[in-house]
Design a protein around this motif. Structure first.
Motif, short mmCIF file in Angstrom:
data_model
loop_
_atom_site.label_atom_id
_atom_site.label_comp_id
_atom_site.label_asym_id
_atom_site.label_seq_id
_atom_site.Cartn_x
_atom_site.Cartn_y
_atom_site.Cartn_z
N ALA A 1 4.81 7.78 29.88
CA ALA A 1 3.61 7.94 31.05
C ALA A 1 4.59 7.95 32.24
O ALA A 1 5.52 7.10 32.57
CB ALA A 1 2.83 6.85 30.84
N GLU A 2 4.45 8.86 33.26
CA GLU A 2 4.97 8.85 34.70
C GLU A 2 4.16 9.36 35.52
O GLU A 2 3.45 10.45 35.73
CB GLU A 2 6.13 10.12 34.44
CG GLU A 2 6.72 10.06 35.37
CD GLU A 2 7.33 9.02 36.46
OE1 GLU A 2 6.64 8.83 37.63
OE2 GLU A 2 8.08 8.46 35.89
N PRO A 3 3.70 8.52 36.52
CA PRO A 3 2.67 8.76 37.57
C PRO A 3 3.01 10.07 38.45
O PRO A 3 2.20 10.69 39.08
CB PRO A 3 2.87 7.50 38.59
CG PRO A 3 3.15 6.58 37.65
CD PRO A 3 3.98 6.76 36.77
N ASN B 1 -4.49 17.51 27.69
CA ASN B 1 -3.90 17.47 29.13
C ASN B 1 -4.00 19.07 29.95
O ASN B 1 -4.17 18.73 31.22
CB ASN B 1 -2.15 17.57 28.80
CG ASN B 1 -1.98 16.04 28.60
OD1 ASN B 1 -2.55 15.11 28.99
ND2 ASN B 1 -0.56 15.79 27.90
N THR C 1 -0.26 17.19 34.55
CA THR C 1 -0.23 15.75 34.00
C THR C 1 1.07 15.31 33.53
O THR C 1 1.91 15.86 33.54
CB THR C 1 -1.10 15.90 32.52
OG1 THR C 1 -0.28 16.68 31.60
CG2 THR C 1 -2.46 16.38 32.94
N ASP C 2 1.08 13.98 32.87
CA ASP C 2 2.39 14.02 32.29
C ASP C 2 2.35 14.30 30.63
O ASP C 2 1.57 14.96 30.38
CB ASP C 2 2.62 12.21 32.32
CG ASP C 2 1.48 11.51 31.77
OD1 ASP C 2 1.02 11.88 30.90
OD2 ASP C 2 1.36 10.12 32.39
N ARG D 1 1.72 13.03 37.22
CA ARG D 1 0.17 13.21 37.27
C ARG D 1 -0.12 13.73 38.79
O ARG D 1 -0.49 12.72 39.60
CB ARG D 1 -0.52 12.04 36.64
CG ARG D 1 -0.03 11.62 35.39
CD ARG D 1 -0.85 10.35 34.94
NE ARG D 1 -0.72 9.25 35.69
CZ ARG D 1 -0.12 8.14 35.16
NH1 ARG D 1 0.79 8.27 34.18
NH2 ARG D 1 -0.11 7.06 35.94
N ASP E 1 -4.73 8.19 37.89
CA ASP E 1 -4.31 7.33 37.04
C ASP E 1 -4.24 8.12 35.51
O ASP E 1 -4.84 9.04 35.46
CB ASP E 1 -5.46 6.45 36.84
CG ASP E 1 -5.61 5.18 38.16
OD1 ASP E 1 -4.52 5.11 38.79
OD2 ASP E 1 -6.56 4.72 38.49
N SER E 2 -3.53 7.32 34.62
CA SER E 2 -3.44 8.05 33.30
C SER E 2 -4.79 8.40 32.54
O SER E 2 -5.66 7.63 32.58
CB SER E 2 -2.59 7.17 32.33
OG SER E 2 -2.48 7.78 31.04
N GLY E 3 -4.94 9.74 32.43
CA GLY E 3 -6.26 10.04 31.80
C GLY E 3 -7.08 10.41 32.63
O GLY E 3 -8.34 10.75 32.28
N VAL F 1 2.03 12.34 28.14
CA VAL F 1 1.36 11.49 27.08
C VAL F 1 0.25 12.21 26.85
O VAL F 1 -0.69 12.75 27.77
CB VAL F 1 1.25 10.19 27.82
CG1 VAL F 1 0.30 9.30 26.83
CG2 VAL F 1 2.35 9.65 28.06
N GLU G 1 1.09 19.54 30.89
CA GLU G 1 2.35 19.02 31.04
C GLU G 1 3.48 19.92 30.88
O GLU G 1 4.61 19.72 30.75
CB GLU G 1 2.50 18.12 29.80
CG GLU G 1 2.36 18.71 28.36
CD GLU G 1 2.39 17.94 27.38
OE1 GLU G 1 3.54 17.78 26.57
OE2 GLU G 1 1.34 17.28 26.87
#
Length: 303
Positions: A281-283, A238, A229-230, A286, A190-192, A232, A271
């Protein structure tokens, strides 16, 4: 800071807690235009409740770290004054030693300041890939266990010219490009977040079983887990996040699948190496990737 434990003329200089600086925190520093994290693997390799850990000062600022586990196995690591691994070995209770990494520090001048690192990949010509991409990058999610194991067993895509330190391999994209890469397509974050749901643990089963098969033949294998990471967020957050993701996967491989912690190396790249070129944002960015780096860090296996 390392404290001395002076127990007499016949006792080795064995500082215990507090830990050496390298065992407490990772370092973030600049190499050229890139920022790099030199993370520590101490917490991942040790169990404070069960393991006995001793430190011994050696010459030239080196420190010998000996982790003794309840089953009598010892993990012995010698680091230079910057905390970089020069040698790591596993010694079994019957005295057998398996060398996981070995670098002769006499091969390199060590009068540099911390962070003043020279990329040994700069001495190599540009990589010429002479095999199909499908033989260079494998997605474990769409491969069976036998394919993953066979892929891990393949040699680097070019002749290995010399032995490098683990830190050299972690920092040098050119060195890492010389070995093949396994993507874990079924595992994203998940993001972050640096954690994964328990339902995703199974995405690592084929990779873990392949690792164990290789370790059955050669207990000195070493696998690098790369965290990403992406785009973002900031560069430094990151970088820290990606390193935590790599460490999470390393812990899962050990805790759920019994891959020995000392056979795993974790490193985050933030990144810097996007799988999908986007600032959004791109899964798919990640993620983690895994490489078998044994031929780069020890002469015991140059295949």
């Amino acid at each position: 800071t390392v404290n001395n434990n002076n127990g007499g003329d016949n006792e080795p200089d064995r500082p215990r807690r507090p830990r050496p600086d390298y065992a407490n925190n990772g370092f973030i520093f600049n190499i050229g235009v890139n920022i790099v994290i030199q993370s520590n693997d101490f917490d991942r390799l040790t169990d404070d409740e069960e393991d006995d850990v001793e430190y011994q000062r050696l010459s030239n600022g080196r420190i010998k770290e000996t982790i003794t586990r309840p089953n009598g196995v010892q993990i012995v690591t010698i680091r230079n004054r910057w905390g970089e691994v020069l040698k790591r070995s596993r010694i079994t209770p019957d005295g057998r030693e398996y060398i996981l990494a070995y670098y002769d520090e006499d091969d390199r001048e060590d009068d540099r300041e911390f962070g003043n690192w020279r990329d040994p990949g700069n001495d190599l010509p540009p990589l010429r890939l002479t095999i199909p991409v499908r033989d260079y990058i494998l997605d474990a999610d769409v491969s069976d266990e036998d394919e993953v194991e066979l892929f891990f067993r393949q040699p680097p895509v070019e002749q290995v010219r010399e032995i490098y330190t683990i830190e050299d391999v972690k920092k040098s994209a050119r060195l890492r490009d010389s070995v093949r890469r396994i993507e874990i397509g079924g595992l994203t974050f998940d993001s972050g977040a640096a954690t994964i749901a328990r339902s995703q643990v199974g995405a690592l089963s084929k990779v873990a079983n392949a690792m164990l098969a290789l370790l059955e033949d050669n207990p000195a294998e070493t696998f690098l887990i790369e965290g990403h990471t992406d785009a973002v967020g900031g560069d430094q957050p990151n970088l820290i996040l990606s390193d935590a993701r790599a460490t999470t996967v390393a812990r899962i491989l050990t805790d759920f699948y019994d891959v020995p912690a000392e056979n795993l190396v974790a490193q985050g790249y933030g990144e810097r190496f996007l799988k999908v070129k986007t600032e959004s944002a791109e899964p798919l960015n990640r993620r983690v990737a895994i490489k078998r780096i044994t031929p780069l860090i020890t002469i015991a296996d140059r295949n």
